[in-house]
Enzyme design. Sequence first.
Site, PDB file in Angstrom:
ATOM      1  N   THR A 296     -17.908 -31.560  14.384  1.00  0.00           N
ATOM      2  CA  THR A 296     -17.220 -29.764  14.001  1.00  0.00           C
ATOM      3  C   THR A 296     -19.212 -29.735  13.601  1.00  0.00           C
ATOM      4  OG1 THR A 296     -15.320 -29.772  13.427  1.00  0.00           O
ATOM      5  CG2 THR A 296     -17.260 -27.873  12.988  1.00  0.00           C
TER       6      THR A 296
ATOM      7  N   ASP B   3     -16.062 -28.518  23.641  1.00  0.00           N
ATOM      8  CA  ASP B   3     -15.233 -29.538  22.355  1.00  0.00           C
ATOM      9  C   ASP B   3     -14.234 -29.634  23.110  1.00  0.00           C
ATOM     10  OD1 ASP B   3     -14.740 -30.365  20.016  1.00  0.00           O
ATOM     11  OD2 ASP B   3     -14.651 -29.007  19.159  1.00  0.00           O
ATOM     12  N   GLU B   4     -13.449 -31.189  22.527  1.00  0.00           N
ATOM     13  CA  GLU B   4     -12.350 -32.073  22.732  1.00  0.00           C
ATOM     14  C   GLU B   4     -11.847 -31.485  24.789  1.00  0.00           C
ATOM     15  OE1 GLU B   4     -10.360 -32.170  20.727  1.00  0.00           O
ATOM     16  OE2 GLU B   4     -10.226 -31.189  18.780  1.00  0.00           O
TER      17      GLU B   4
ATOM     18  N   ARG C 129      -5.135 -36.824  10.408  1.00  0.00           N
ATOM     19  CA  ARG C 129      -5.654 -35.699   9.485  1.00  0.00           C
ATOM     20  C   ARG C 129      -5.925 -35.643   8.388  1.00  0.00           C
ATOM     21  NH1 ARG C 129      -7.981 -33.614  13.280  1.00  0.00           N
ATOM     22  NH2 ARG C 129      -8.146 -35.984  14.327  1.00  0.00           N
TER      23      ARG C 129
END
Length: 768
Positions: A33, A218-219, A609
């Site tokens: 990010t 992104d992704e 995470r």
Amino acid sequence: MELEKELNSQQLKAVLNSENSLLIFAGAGSGKTRVLTYKIAYLIKERGIDPFGILAITFTNKAASEMKKRVIDLVGRVGEYMWVSTFHSFCARLLRREISRFGYNEKFIIYDSDESLKLISRCITDTGYDLKMVSPKSVQETISTSKNKLIDHESFIKRAFDPFEKIVARIFPLYQDELHKANALDFDDLLFLTVRLLKDNPDVKEKYQNQFQYILVDEFQDTNLVQNELILLLYNGSNKIFVVGDDDQSIYSWRGAEISNIINFDKNFSNTIVIKLEQNYRSTKFILDAANELIKNNYSRSKKKLWTQSHAGELISKFRAQNEQEEAKFVAKKIRDIIAGKNKKSFKDFAIFYRTNAQSRAIEEVFIRENIPYRIFGGLKFYDRKEIKDMLAYLKLMSNPKDIISLTRVVNVPARGIGNTTISHIEKFSQNNGITFCEAFYDIEKINTVSPSTRQKIRDFISILDNLRDYLDNHTIEETIEELWEKTSYIKELAIENTIESLNRIDNLKEFLTVIKEFEESHNSIEENAKLSLHDFLQEISLVSEVDNYDEDADTVTLMTLHNAKGLEFPIVFIVGLEEGIFPHVRSITGGYDDVEEERRLCYVGITRAKEKVFLTSSILHYIYGDQRERLISRFIGEIPDELFIDENKATSLLYSSEETGNYTVNKKSVFQFSKNHPERYSKQESRSVDMFSTKSKDSKKSDNSGFKKEKDFLNFKVGDLVEHKLWGNGEILRAKKSVDDLELDVVFKSVGLKKILASVAPIKKIQ
DNA sequence: AAACGGGAAGAGTTT
DNA sequence: CTTCCCGTTT
């Protein structure tokens, strides 16, 4: 902007390179990010790129607005002109301008899956099939898959072979026709039509190719065929492409995500280079080790290994509970303990992830009782509630009178005497006269099969709608909703009902009003294009996901599915329900090997995470359809080396000895004790194929003299026996199933977790 | 037309 | 255990 200070060398390379088509392999927590944000800021500030020429596609709207905000922080308000959104929002925005080319009105509405399903059901019945014979869900799935492969209804008809496809081939065109008549698109149409728009109209294509000098995605590992096609259409070779992805975090193959989009990147775009970001800045070392060890078990993945400079941190924890309640209580207790500790943690530092939405219930019940504040994402979403959907249906109907699904939804809500008999009369009339249901409805005078008094009721309903439409011209949406409540007595009816449920609905409606109010305020202040129309509002509502509404300031524990967890981070993460059949899910186990690999990636996403601490919990008993069944511990636990675990069953001194669980005490033998008390539970197992595995070679048949099993005594093993395996140490037999002349055993080992073995060949012996 | 009750089916992840 | 659908009753 001091890039050299803020970024490591690989990140810097990714930001500064403007020559190549870039594929960034960004491992979990590797600062992608950050790279995306700085990249955009750099383009605007240092390279003088017009923000209007930058298109950034993110996975959620929240990620989009966050990125936009961060870029604006770096470059100032010019950043507002960037196009930052999800694929779906991007397409909706584009189609808003261009859709007239397909004969749609630019005020088209978007049907969510529920609404599309209802329309499909109508089409099935209209074609003469029985909803019991032809499942609307399967049809919907087939149509969706087809659209995601860019196959339209005409091509579908040509390639329909098996009987089911032949049936769908009849429904598909009808469904498209109905959507068109209702001026509605489903989710897949947004992408599908945008691709078609660009393909069929070179002028439009060139316009956008020229506009978007930079395209960032992104992704990328979770893009599907249509999405890739869309990017390819926007790419003309002189504009630049920059994608970020991680094959280890690909978790949407069931939605058509194609890993080949990454593999073929260098073929699809010119002058490509790959940059790998492998330094993790998020998690402590033990957590990263566990994640690495787990993902190592996947066969299909590109070679890479995340590393960190972070300290070792705390070991990850595992806990095996007796049942879901106890599992939830363990989670609650841990949260309380940690908050009471000296690390100054609060509720918002915790997240609980699970595989399926239904699993949230057990946690919720315990949290309510123990007064732990929480928020659930997904499951029954706010916008999925009946009363909210009713409101949205009214609003959609105001914006688009042709919306048949919304019309039939609210025509008799609250009850106003326009029931099924009337509806089928109108239905019949429309069919006989070759007009749409809506047309017939608004022209009710002509239908004399409907009694005059009912016709009056319909006229009243139509005039309510008309009046609301007029009202909206000089009032806000918020005020219009209040007017709607007044004119339809919607709230009043709920108040009269006066049940806990109906009062709760009133609360939800009031919250809905607040949502609208905030929405209107925020949009009026940020965007100059002044008055937000109802249509814009509806479009946005259709495309927001639950995670988009995540508010990080609220001090509550977060509950969500692992899929929703993607892209987020939390200090402390619990993953619950690590049981075979739950996670990995049964449908993945019975499917191909690839499916289990995707489950493993999902687990990897969950673990990565966490910044500081991970708990992996499971329970022995689990309710399914109100039926309690025992579950084996997930293979994923066994795939993480024991050295990385704290076993909370040993470490925690008897949290839950008392009430519900009788004499049961939590210790390292909990698994064994349980099955001894309930041996009969294991006997009702049906036959399952044994996933063969490879200890059978060498020393198995010939008995060596260490006492490991020989000759025919292997038939004596039974459920509940404690056994010792030559390699894996002690374990307990959870299942024993006779096959032709052998015994298939499911054994849980302390060291490696669940294994399936054949008694005749495995080096095991009974422990007395 | 609406409310009620019995019975069957069902929950894998989402824009 | 839930939700949804359908038939019955009021």
